[in-house]
Scaffold this motif. Structure first.
Motif: not given
Length: 305
Positions: A53-68, A99-104
């Motif tokens: 769940f923690t991984q999914q939350t972080i991934s969602e937040r970083l993806t939102t920033i990257l797509t914005d 940020l993309n690398t951090a998500r990976s």
């Protein structure tokens, strides 16, 4: 092509704030109590769920920033060059890349730790692995402190950029500082551009709209341009140069014949000649301004030429 509305971009949280959001959400949305009668398989799934769940939350937040944030290769060249001038293209791409690398990395940490929790032999071992997993993910986020802070500053600045349409019917005003561009803008549009008796009052692009012969025109007021080489031009002047280079528009070149702007007619003509290549394939009108202070009829014949 649409009008880019950068005002809708959501704020970028600072690294400590992002960590707090992620951990609080994990605490609220996942079970918190292990009863003594639980089998080891249930205990493992309890802690695996928290990590996942923690991984999914972080991934969602970083993806939102990257797509914005806009991708400079996909947007109109006017906006791409403007972003490069204001924020430096390389720094911008580097921050998004980090940020993309951090998500990976967070995804990789979650996979590795879940695999280890699967084979943990006690509740204590599972708890230690869960704590290690969350700690490592938060460390990855902490290291993005500079990138997140930089992107938030870029977002604030982008939200203040005018929402102009690069492909609509456009009038663009240019010239040396203090020749009367902003005053003209305030007269023909509802714009409220600040007008002061000194150079570089206008420090960025301003957009207004007006109707002429039942047609809607987009009017752009640009900062003043000084007559020197491209390399010596500052960020304020480059905004006007980028607008001239990339926008399909009719150009009004303002010339102050009273010379009250602080520049002689010769200097204004010299600037006109130096930026003339940017007027190629554009309708050009030279506006002789401030004739109330220096009538055209009484102007020296030499200056008229």
């Amino acid at each position: 092509m649409p009008v880019y509305n950068f005002k809708k971009m959501s704020p970028v949280p600072a690294a400590p704030e992002l960590i707090d959001i992620v951990l609080m959400r994990t605490q609220r949305r996942t079970p918190t109590i292990i009863h003594p009668g639980y089998k080891i398989t249930r205990i493992r799934s309890f802690y695996m769920r928290k990590i996942k769940f923690t991984q999914q939350t972080i991934s969602e937040r970083l993806t939102t920033i990257l797509t914005d944030f806009p991708r400079l290769n996909d947007i109109h060249p006017f906006y791409a060059d403007l972003c490069n001038t204001l924020y430096d293209r390389d720094h911008y791409k580097l921050a998004l890349g980090q940020l993309n690398t951090a998500r990976s990395l967070v995804d990789q940490i979650a996979r590795d730790m879940i695999r280890m929790v699967k084979y943990a032999d006690s509740a204590y071992r599972c708890k230690c692995l869960k704590r290690a997993a969350l700690g490592r993910m938060c460390t990855v986020l902490k290291r993005q402190k500079a990138s997140l802070a930089y992107l938030e500053e870029v977002r604030k600045h982008l939200s203040r950029l005018p929402a102009l349409d690069p492909n609509t019917r456009t009038i663009l005003m240019c010239g040396l500082p203090n020749v009367g561009k902003s005053s003209f803008m305030n007269k023909i549009t509802r714009g409220n551009v600040d007008v002061q008796p000194y150079a570089f009052t206008t420090k960025s692009l301003f957009v207004g709209h007006c109707d002429y012969k039942y047609l809607r025109w987009q009017v752009i007021d640009t900062p003043g341009i000084l007559d020197h080489s491209l390399e010596e031009r500052n960020t304020i002047e480059m905004q006007a140069i980028i607008a001239l280079a990339h926008l399909t528009c009719s150009v009004l070149y303002f010339c102050d014949i009273s010379e009250h702007c602080g520049y002689s007619i010769e200097q204004q003509c010299s600037l006109f000649r130096s930026i003339k290549p940017l007027f190629a394939n554009k309708q050009l009108i030279i506006v002789v301004n401030k004739v109330d202070q220096q009538p055209w009829e009484t102007l020296d014949p030499e200056k008229k030429e």
